[in-house]
Design an enzyme around this catalytic site. Sequence first.
Site, PDB file in Angstrom:
ATOM      1  N   THR A   1      -5.292  12.950   6.859  1.00 11.76           N
ATOM      2  CA  THR A   1      -3.904  13.096   7.340  1.00 11.76           C
ATOM      3  C   THR A   1      -3.843  14.165   8.421  1.00 11.76           C
ATOM      4  O   THR A   1      -3.215  13.971   9.469  1.00 11.76           O
ATOM      5  CB  THR A   1      -2.973  13.438   6.157  1.00 11.76           C
ATOM      6  OG1 THR A   1      -3.109  12.388   5.191  1.00 11.76           O
ATOM      7  CG2 THR A   1      -1.529  13.550   6.585  1.00 11.76           C
TER       8      THR A   1
ATOM      9  N   LYS B   1       0.852  -1.206   0.000  1.00  9.76           N
ATOM     10  CA  LYS B   1       0.000   0.000   0.000  1.00  9.76           C
ATOM     11  C   LYS B   1       0.874   1.236   0.000  1.00  9.76           C
ATOM     12  O   LYS B   1       1.808   1.334   0.802  1.00  9.76           O
ATOM     13  CB  LYS B   1      -0.871  -0.006   1.273  1.00  9.76           C
ATOM     14  CG  LYS B   1      -1.835   1.150   1.379  1.00  9.76           C
ATOM     15  CD  LYS B   1      -3.188   0.798   0.797  1.00  9.76           C
ATOM     16  CE  LYS B   1      -4.064   1.995   0.527  1.00  9.76           C
ATOM     17  NZ  LYS B   1      -3.746   2.749  -0.708  1.00  9.76           N
TER      18      LYS B   1
ATOM     19  N   LYS C   1       5.330   1.988  -2.849  1.00  8.31           N
ATOM     20  CA  LYS C   1       5.293   3.383  -3.291  1.00  8.31           C
ATOM     21  C   LYS C   1       5.625   3.434  -4.770  1.00  8.31           C
ATOM     22  O   LYS C   1       6.285   2.522  -5.290  1.00  8.31           O
ATOM     23  CB  LYS C   1       6.327   4.207  -2.516  1.00  8.31           C
ATOM     24  CG  LYS C   1       6.012   5.688  -2.470  1.00  8.31           C
ATOM     25  CD  LYS C   1       5.049   6.041  -1.343  1.00  8.31           C
ATOM     26  CE  LYS C   1       4.669   7.490  -1.348  1.00  8.31           C
ATOM     27  NZ  LYS C   1       3.851   7.833  -0.173  1.00  8.31           N
TER      28      LYS C   1
HETATM   29  P1  NAD Z   1       0.361  19.246  -1.290  1.00  8.33           P
HETATM   30  O1  NAD Z   1       0.939  19.124  -2.640  1.00  8.33           O
HETATM   31  O2  NAD Z   1      -1.114  19.364  -1.123  1.00  8.33           O
HETATM   32  O3  NAD Z   1       1.021  20.501  -0.512  1.00  8.33           O
HETATM   33  C1  NAD Z   1       2.377  20.682  -0.337  1.00  8.33           C
HETATM   34  C2  NAD Z   1       2.573  22.087   0.260  1.00  8.33           C
HETATM   35  O4  NAD Z   1       3.951  22.265   0.580  1.00  8.33           O
HETATM   36  C3  NAD Z   1       2.188  23.212  -0.687  1.00  8.33           C
HETATM   37  O5  NAD Z   1       1.520  24.207   0.062  1.00  8.33           O
HETATM   38  C4  NAD Z   1       3.548  23.740  -1.168  1.00  8.33           C
HETATM   39  O6  NAD Z   1       3.464  25.101  -1.530  1.00  8.33           O
HETATM   40  C5  NAD Z   1       4.359  23.541   0.102  1.00  8.33           C
HETATM   41  N1  NAD Z   1       5.798  23.521  -0.081  1.00  8.33           N
HETATM   42  C6  NAD Z   1       6.536  22.908  -1.036  1.00  8.33           C
HETATM   43  N2  NAD Z   1       7.833  23.162  -0.833  1.00  8.33           N
HETATM   44  C7  NAD Z   1       7.930  23.931   0.281  1.00  8.33           C
HETATM   45  C8  NAD Z   1       8.984  24.525   1.012  1.00  8.33           C
HETATM   46  N3  NAD Z   1      10.240  24.348   0.635  1.00  8.33           N
HETATM   47  N4  NAD Z   1       8.673  25.260   2.102  1.00  8.33           N
HETATM   48  C9  NAD Z   1       7.425  25.432   2.497  1.00  8.33           C
HETATM   49  N5  NAD Z   1       6.377  24.908   1.855  1.00  8.33           N
HETATM   50  C10 NAD Z   1       6.629  24.179   0.766  1.00  8.33           C
HETATM   51  O7  NAD Z   1       0.944  18.001  -0.501  1.00  8.33           O
HETATM   52  P2  NAD Z   1       0.354  17.312   0.808  1.00  8.33           P
HETATM   53  O8  NAD Z   1      -0.568  16.235   0.384  1.00  8.33           O
HETATM   54  O9  NAD Z   1      -0.112  18.344   1.786  1.00  8.33           O
HETATM   55  O10 NAD Z   1       1.684  16.612   1.321  1.00  8.33           O
HETATM   56  C11 NAD Z   1       2.648  17.307   2.104  1.00  8.33           C
HETATM   57  C12 NAD Z   1       3.564  16.262   2.726  1.00  8.33           C
HETATM   58  O11 NAD Z   1       2.779  15.399   3.539  1.00  8.33           O
HETATM   59  C13 NAD Z   1       4.310  15.362   1.738  1.00  8.33           C
HETATM   60  O12 NAD Z   1       5.569  15.045   2.264  1.00  8.33           O
HETATM   61  C14 NAD Z   1       3.456  14.104   1.691  1.00  8.33           C
HETATM   62  O13 NAD Z   1       4.222  12.938   1.339  1.00  8.33           O
HETATM   63  C15 NAD Z   1       3.016  14.059   3.143  1.00  8.33           C
HETATM   64  N6  NAD Z   1       1.807  13.254   3.345  1.00  8.33           N
HETATM   65  C16 NAD Z   1       0.622  13.643   2.800  1.00  8.33           C
HETATM   66  C17 NAD Z   1      -0.491  12.849   2.986  1.00  8.33           C
HETATM   67  C18 NAD Z   1      -1.828  13.244   2.433  1.00  8.33           C
HETATM   68  O14 NAD Z   1      -2.785  12.511   2.662  1.00  8.33           O
HETATM   69  N7  NAD Z   1      -1.958  14.350   1.770  1.00  8.33           N
HETATM   70  C19 NAD Z   1      -0.396  11.645   3.723  1.00  8.33           C
HETATM   71  C20 NAD Z   1       0.832  11.294   4.279  1.00  8.33           C
HETATM   72  C21 NAD Z   1       1.926  12.107   4.075  1.00  8.33           C
END
Ligand code: NAD
Length: 422
Positions: free
Chosen positions: A192, A72, A108
Amino acid sequence: MSKNNKNNPYQNAMSQLTKTAKILKLDKAVLVKLQHPQRILKAKLTVKMDNGQTKKFDAYRVQYNNARGPFKGGIRYHKQVSMDEVKALSFWMTIKTAVVNIPMGGGKGGIIIDPHTLSQTELERLSRAYMKAFYKYLGPSQDVPAPDVYTTSQIMDWMADEYAKLTGKKQPGVITGKSIAAGGSLGRDTATADGGFYVLKAIANKLKLKPKQTRIIIQGFGNAGANFAQLAYKAGFKIVGLSDSKNAIYDPAGKGFNYNLVKSIKAKGDAVTVCKINDLKCQKLYHTTNEKLLEKDCDVLVLAALENQVTEKNAKRIKAKVIIELANGPVTPLADKILAEKNLVVAPDVLANAGGVTVSYFEWLQNIKKQKWSKAKVKSKLKPIMDKAFIQVWQTAKKYKTDLRTAAFILAVERLAKAMKK
Ligand code: NAD
């Protein structure tokens, strides 16, 4: 893989595993299995572009471990995707599903692409090509992908549809994070953040932090960070710092941003535009840089953007008492050591962002059982899973006199070893 790259995510993941194995005196055969993915799939996707030419894109799927259930994990579209990154993320998924004790393994995928350079039709052809390349290895009881950075419910819908065409059978359980109309789960969009927020509340409870006196900085304002900001604001926490990829804002007075501002940042997705719109309120706000924001005075730092944000270079200057990792791998192992010496509590990614995969599992269950759960039902099932995982990780940390990340790994590796021996 370079031997000395301190920020190589796969090396970081393996050093976390080695540390855990030593503490547990782990069976050598189990350790060796956990040091290698079960299967690595690679493909060159040929995609027809809108101008009639064809382009090739590198694509990966890593199936790390399925001892506890089907592989997953999400599919990432990013120009910096690499095999080592996908391997690390698939290993962390293996640990994460074990920490929250859902019957799933870890996998992944990724494509090296900046999706913003593609039209919608090109994006659709690329996503369908990914499914064509790997579909024989995917399926509801084999490997169940999901969205990750820059992949959306629309992309999941295209992939589910392509899978149905290729296999001649509609099976929505092949992929999660779909739109609600295509069999997605209510409550997945905030899962999340919901899970991370339960972890924040549990830690605040243990450390006796009162919401009104707790100042939070959130790096990253996407799905995870923005939804978390709303939950924290509503519960009375003070949000004193926010950033997206371009901008960062910080309120040195520590009063916290008002709800309308937080809400409009979420709608606009751009902190500076919001400051201009909210001119009067924003005069109080100081703009800062993404890097400096992490080092500002606060009680809780929420990392919701990318890997390797707190490293051995800035860890000493972090002033927060607590870090919540909503992103995957935002704190490096070298930084972890420095933070532990400062007695800083880090809620690790494999626990703090596990709400997402847990509700993905609920989506898969609903698809398999042909059910539709209400949002309230999804939330009511998520909370006890997160609360239980937190307590188990906290107690393991006390038992082994270690930090929460190592404790989460100990808990997960014990569960994995048991399943692998069976
Ligand atoms: P997303 O694409 O919705 O948002 C990412 C955010 O990070 C955006 O606001 C972007 O502008 C910002 N960003 C990018 N680079 C940056 C930097 N250098 N400094 C500050 N902000 C920055 O992504 P998401 O779904 O919110 O995911 C964010 C993280 O959480 C990732 O690492 C992802 O693997 C992890 N994650 C997300 C989920 C989920 O369900 N969405 C689940 C587990 C883990």
